[in-house]
Design a protein around this motif. Structure first.
Motif, mmCIF file in Angstrom:
data_model
loop_
_atom_site.group_PDB
_atom_site.id
_atom_site.type_symbol
_atom_site.label_atom_id
_atom_site.label_comp_id
_atom_site.label_asym_id
_atom_site.label_seq_id
_atom_site.Cartn_x
_atom_site.Cartn_y
_atom_site.Cartn_z
ATOM 1 N N ALA A 45 0.828 -1.205 0.000
ATOM 2 C CA ALA A 45 0.000 0.000 0.000
ATOM 3 C C ALA A 45 0.859 1.251 0.000
ATOM 4 O O ALA A 45 0.851 2.019 0.967
ATOM 5 C CB ALA A 45 -0.901 -0.014 1.232
ATOM 6 N N SER A 67 6.946 5.077 8.048
ATOM 7 C CA SER A 67 8.286 5.142 8.598
ATOM 8 C C SER A 67 8.733 6.583 8.733
ATOM 9 O O SER A 67 8.079 7.492 8.212
ATOM 10 C CB SER A 67 9.236 4.370 7.683
ATOM 11 O OG SER A 67 8.967 4.691 6.338
ATOM 12 N N ALA A 90 7.560 12.630 5.981
ATOM 13 C CA ALA A 90 7.311 12.844 4.543
ATOM 14 C C ALA A 90 6.794 14.256 4.268
ATOM 15 O O ALA A 90 6.684 14.661 3.115
ATOM 16 C CB ALA A 90 6.321 11.812 4.017
ATOM 17 N N PHE A 130 17.174 6.941 -0.272
ATOM 18 C CA PHE A 130 16.217 8.032 -0.487
ATOM 19 C C PHE A 130 16.035 8.805 0.813
ATOM 20 O O PHE A 130 16.662 8.491 1.826
ATOM 21 C CB PHE A 130 14.881 7.475 -1.003
ATOM 22 C CG PHE A 130 14.089 6.677 0.007
ATOM 23 C CD1 PHE A 130 14.458 5.385 0.345
ATOM 24 C CD2 PHE A 130 12.948 7.221 0.615
ATOM 25 C CE1 PHE A 130 13.730 4.640 1.267
ATOM 26 C CE2 PHE A 130 12.208 6.484 1.534
ATOM 27 C CZ PHE A 130 12.604 5.195 1.867
ATOM 28 N N LYS A 147 22.570 -1.534 3.363
ATOM 29 C CA LYS A 147 21.463 -0.899 4.095
ATOM 30 C C LYS A 147 20.492 -1.978 4.595
ATOM 31 O O LYS A 147 20.049 -1.949 5.740
ATOM 32 C CB LYS A 147 20.738 0.125 3.203
ATOM 33 C CG LYS A 147 19.600 0.837 3.946
ATOM 34 C CD LYS A 147 18.859 1.875 3.116
ATOM 35 C CE LYS A 147 17.657 2.410 3.898
ATOM 36 N NZ LYS A 147 16.786 3.279 3.145
HETATM 37 P P1 ITT Z 1 3.526 6.132 1.542
HETATM 38 O O1 ITT Z 1 2.767 6.820 2.625
HETATM 39 O O2 ITT Z 1 2.838 6.097 0.219
HETATM 40 O O3 ITT Z 1 3.991 4.761 1.950
HETATM 41 P P2 ITT Z 1 5.538 8.155 2.072
HETATM 42 O O4 ITT Z 1 6.872 8.472 1.459
HETATM 43 O O5 ITT Z 1 4.571 9.279 2.226
HETATM 44 O O6 ITT Z 1 4.899 6.943 1.239
HETATM 45 P P3 ITT Z 1 5.664 7.839 4.980
HETATM 46 O O7 ITT Z 1 4.430 8.608 5.244
HETATM 47 O O8 ITT Z 1 5.857 6.549 5.705
HETATM 48 O O9 ITT Z 1 5.821 7.439 3.434
HETATM 49 O O10 ITT Z 1 6.919 8.767 5.226
HETATM 50 C C1 ITT Z 1 8.161 8.212 5.207
HETATM 51 C C2 ITT Z 1 9.215 9.292 5.055
HETATM 52 O O11 ITT Z 1 10.243 9.031 6.014
HETATM 53 C C3 ITT Z 1 9.867 9.163 3.691
HETATM 54 O O12 ITT Z 1 9.274 9.992 2.724
HETATM 55 C C4 ITT Z 1 11.295 9.562 4.005
HETATM 56 O O13 ITT Z 1 11.418 10.954 4.008
HETATM 57 C C5 ITT Z 1 11.498 9.053 5.421
HETATM 58 N N1 ITT Z 1 12.059 7.668 5.405
HETATM 59 C C6 ITT Z 1 11.422 6.524 5.743
HETATM 60 N N2 ITT Z 1 12.225 5.463 5.572
HETATM 61 C C7 ITT Z 1 13.377 5.942 5.090
HETATM 62 C C8 ITT Z 1 14.576 5.345 4.685
HETATM 63 O O14 ITT Z 1 14.756 4.035 4.700
HETATM 64 N N3 ITT Z 1 15.548 6.136 4.258
HETATM 65 C C9 ITT Z 1 15.396 7.463 4.209
HETATM 66 N N4 ITT Z 1 14.298 8.108 4.565
HETATM 67 C C10 ITT Z 1 13.287 7.370 5.000
#
Ligand code: ITT
Length: 434
Positions: free
Chosen positions: A247, A311, A327, A390, A413
Motif C-alpha cells: 500500500a 516510517s 514525509a 532516499f 542498508k
Molecule cells: P507512503 O505513505 O505512500 O507509503 P511516504 O513516502 O509518504 O509513502 P511515509 O508517510 O511513511 O511514506 O513517510 C516516510 C518518510 O520518512 C519518507 O518519505 C522519508 O522521508 C522518510 N524515510 C522513511 N524510511 C526511510 C529510509 O529508509 N531512508 C530514508 N528516509 C526514509
C-alpha cells in the motif's frame, strides 16, 4: 442495509478457482456472491470465414444457464430447438468484451472460444461471465505461450464487468437478483484495466434516469472495478498464496520491500500494477496507526492481503521530529529540501542521536491484521553524504558504521535498516499464518 447486509457500494465476495476442469486450455470457476459461472476457454486452430487469410485470430464466447441455475427450472435451449434471444445477446456481449483485451494479430490465425455456463444465478451473470471469462482466456493464452505456440502475449489489458443500479432511489453496486428484479435502473459496465469503457448497457424502467445519476453510477462502477482487476491479477499470479499488495506509491519503499520479500519467498504487487489508486488520510498519531490506516484503505479497495509501511526519522535533539511527519517535514515539497531543512535545524546541536523507525501493518482479511516495528539507531551527520537510498539516508549514520545510509549499497542498508528489521519480524509472523 441491503438484503445481504452489504453497504450500497459493496461488491459481493469474489472467489476465482483456476484450472477447474481438466481439458480446457483455460478453466475457471468464478463466484461473485451466489452467482457461479464455469468459464472454459478452448483453443481451436481455425478461424471464422470473415477473418480467414487475414493472419488475425478470433475470440468468441458462448453463454448458457443450467436448467436449475435459477429458483425454478428453465428448460435448456436445446429442448426449444433454438438459442434464446437473451443468451444470444449475452454471448455476443461477452465476446465483444473479451476481444477488447486482445490483440488479434498477435493471436495469429486461431480462435479462442470462451464457454460461460452459469451454474447458479443470483444477478450479474453476464458480468461474472466477462470477469471470469477473461481469466480463463488469459490462462489459455498462457498455455499457448508456455508451449511456444505464441511468442508474444496477445493480451493487452484486463477486462471486467460490474453491474450498478438504482433500487428505491438508492444507487447500488453489484446487484443481486432480488435487487435487480425491482431495479428502477439496471446498468452493466464493462471496462478495461487501462481505464477505458468497452460497453455500457443501461436501462431505466418505471422512472427515467438522470444524467447526474448516470455519472454517479459510472464513477461507482469505475471505482469498484478495481476489486475485480485485483481479483483477476491474484488468480493469475503464479505465487497467489504468498502474494501481497503493497500500500504505497513510494517507489523506493517498493524496491526495498521487493528485495526483502523475495528473500522470504513472498511476492508483491503494487497499486500501479493492479491499476488501483487510493489516497488515505494519514491522521494517526503513531507509525503503527498510520501504517494500519494505509493498509486498511488499500485492502478495502482490492480485498487482497495488503502490507503498508509507515516510517520516519526521529531525532532526539528535535524532540523526536520529524517523526511521523517525515514525509511532510516543514511542508517542504521534496526529499532534498526536507533533508536540507533537517541539517539546518541540526546545525549547532551537539547531541546528534536519532533513529529510523518503520512500522509495517498487514491486513490479511476483514478481521485479521497485525503490525510490527523495526528500529535502527544512529547519528545525524553534519552534511549530506552519498546518493544511494532516499529521503534522509544521506544524513543518517547507523550505529557501528562511519558511512551514511546514502553511501551504502542496497545490500549494506538491508543488513541493518529499520525496514529490514521490521520485515524480518513480519516474515516470522506471516510464516505462522500461511
Ligand atoms: P507512503 O505513505 O505512500 O507509503 P511516504 O513516502 O509518504 O509513502 P511515509 O508517510 O511513511 O511514506 O513517510 C516516510 C518518510 O520518512 C519518507 O518519505 C522519508 O522521508 C522518510 N524515510 C522513511 N524510511 C526511510 C529510509 O529508509 N531512508 C530514508 N528516509 C526514509
Amino acid at each position: 442495509m441491503r438484503i445481504d447486509g452489504r453497504t450500497n457500494d459493496d461488491v459481493r465476495e469474489i472467489e476465482i478457482k483456476t484450472n477447474y476442469t481438466l481439458y480446457a486450455e483455460g478453466s475457471v470457476l468464478y463466484r461473485q456472491g451466489n452467482t457461479v459461472v464455469l468459464c472454459n476457454a478452448s483453443v481451436e486452430d481455425r478461424v471464422p470465414p470473415h477473418v480467414l487469410g487475414t493472419g488475425k485470430g478470433w475470440v468468441t464466447a458462448e453463454y448458457s444457464m443450467l436448467p436449475r441455475a435459477t429458483s425454478t427450472r428453465n428448460p435448456r435451449d436445446i429442448s426449444r430447438l433454438k438459442l434464446s434471444p437473451r443468451s444470444t445477446e449475452i454471448q455476443r456481449l461477452i465476446a465483444r468484451a473479451l476481444r477488447g483485451a486482445v490483440d488479434l494479430e498477435k493471436l495469429g490465425e486461431r480462435s479462442i472460444v470462451v464457454d460461460c455456463d452459469v451454474i447458479q444465478a443470483d444477478g450479474g451473470t453476464r458480468c461474472a461471465s466477462i470477469t471470469g471469462g477473461f481469466v480463463a482466456l488469459a490462462l489459455a493464452v498462457r498455455k499457448l505461450m508456455a508451449e511456444g505456440v505464441l511468442k508474444e502475449n496477445p493480451i493487452t489489458k484486463q477486462v471486467a464487468a460490474l453491474s450498478v443500479g438504482i433500487v428505491d432511489d438508492a444507487i447500488l453496486c453489484d446487484l443481486c437478483y432480488k435487487e435487480d428484479s425491482s431495479a428502477q435502473t439496471d446498468m452493466n459496465v464493462i471496462m478495461t484495466s487501462t481505464g477505458g469503457f468497452v460497453e455500457i448497457q443501461g436501462t431505466a424502467e418505471g422512472r427515467e434516469l438522470t444524467r447526474k445519476e448516470t455519472e454517479i453510477m459510472l464513477d461507482l462502477a469505475e471505482r469498484k472495478m478495481q476489486r475485480l482487476f485485483a481479483a483477476q491479477s491474484v488468480a493469475l499470479s503464479e505465487n497467489k498464496n504468498k502474494m501481497f499488495l503493497i500500500a504505497t506509491n513510494n517507489s523506493h519503499k517498493v524496491d526495498e520491500f521487493k528485495r526483502i520479500f523475495e528473500k522470504h519467498g513472498l511476492s508483491l504487487v503494487t497499486p500501479n500494477e493492479l491499476g488501483i489508486n487510493c489516497q488515505p488520510d494519514e491522521n494517526g498519531d503513531s507509525f503503527e496507526q498510520n501504517a494500519l490506516i494505509k493498509a486498511k484503505a488499500f485492502y478495502d479497495t482490492a480485498k487482497i492481503p495488503t502490507v503498508a509501511d509507515d516510517s520516519g526519522l526521529c531525532v532526539d535533539a528535535l524532540d523526536g521530529a520529524p517523526g511521523i511527519y517525515s514525509a511532510r517535514y516543514g511542508d517542504m515539497p521534496d526529499d532534498k529540501s526536507r533533508l536540507e531543512l533537517l541539517l539546518e535545524n541540526m546545525r549547532d546541536k551537539t547531541v546528534r542521536t536519532a533513529r529510523f523507525v518503520c512500522a509495517i501493518a498487514c491486513v490479511m482479511s476483514d478481521d485479521d491484521s497485525f503490525t510490527v516495528t523495526g528500529t535502527v539507531n544512529g547519528t545525524i551527520s553534519d552534511k549530506p553524504a552519498g546518493n544511494e537510498g532516499f529521503g534522509y539516508d544521506p544524513a543518517f549514520i547507523p550505529q557501528g558504521y562511519t558511512q551514511t545510509f546514502g553511501q551504502m549499497s542496497a545490500a549494506e542498508k538491508d543488513a541493518v535498516s529499520h525496514r529490514a528489521r521490521a520485515l524480518e519480524k513480519f516474515s516470522e509472523k506471516i510464516k505462522e499464518k500461511l
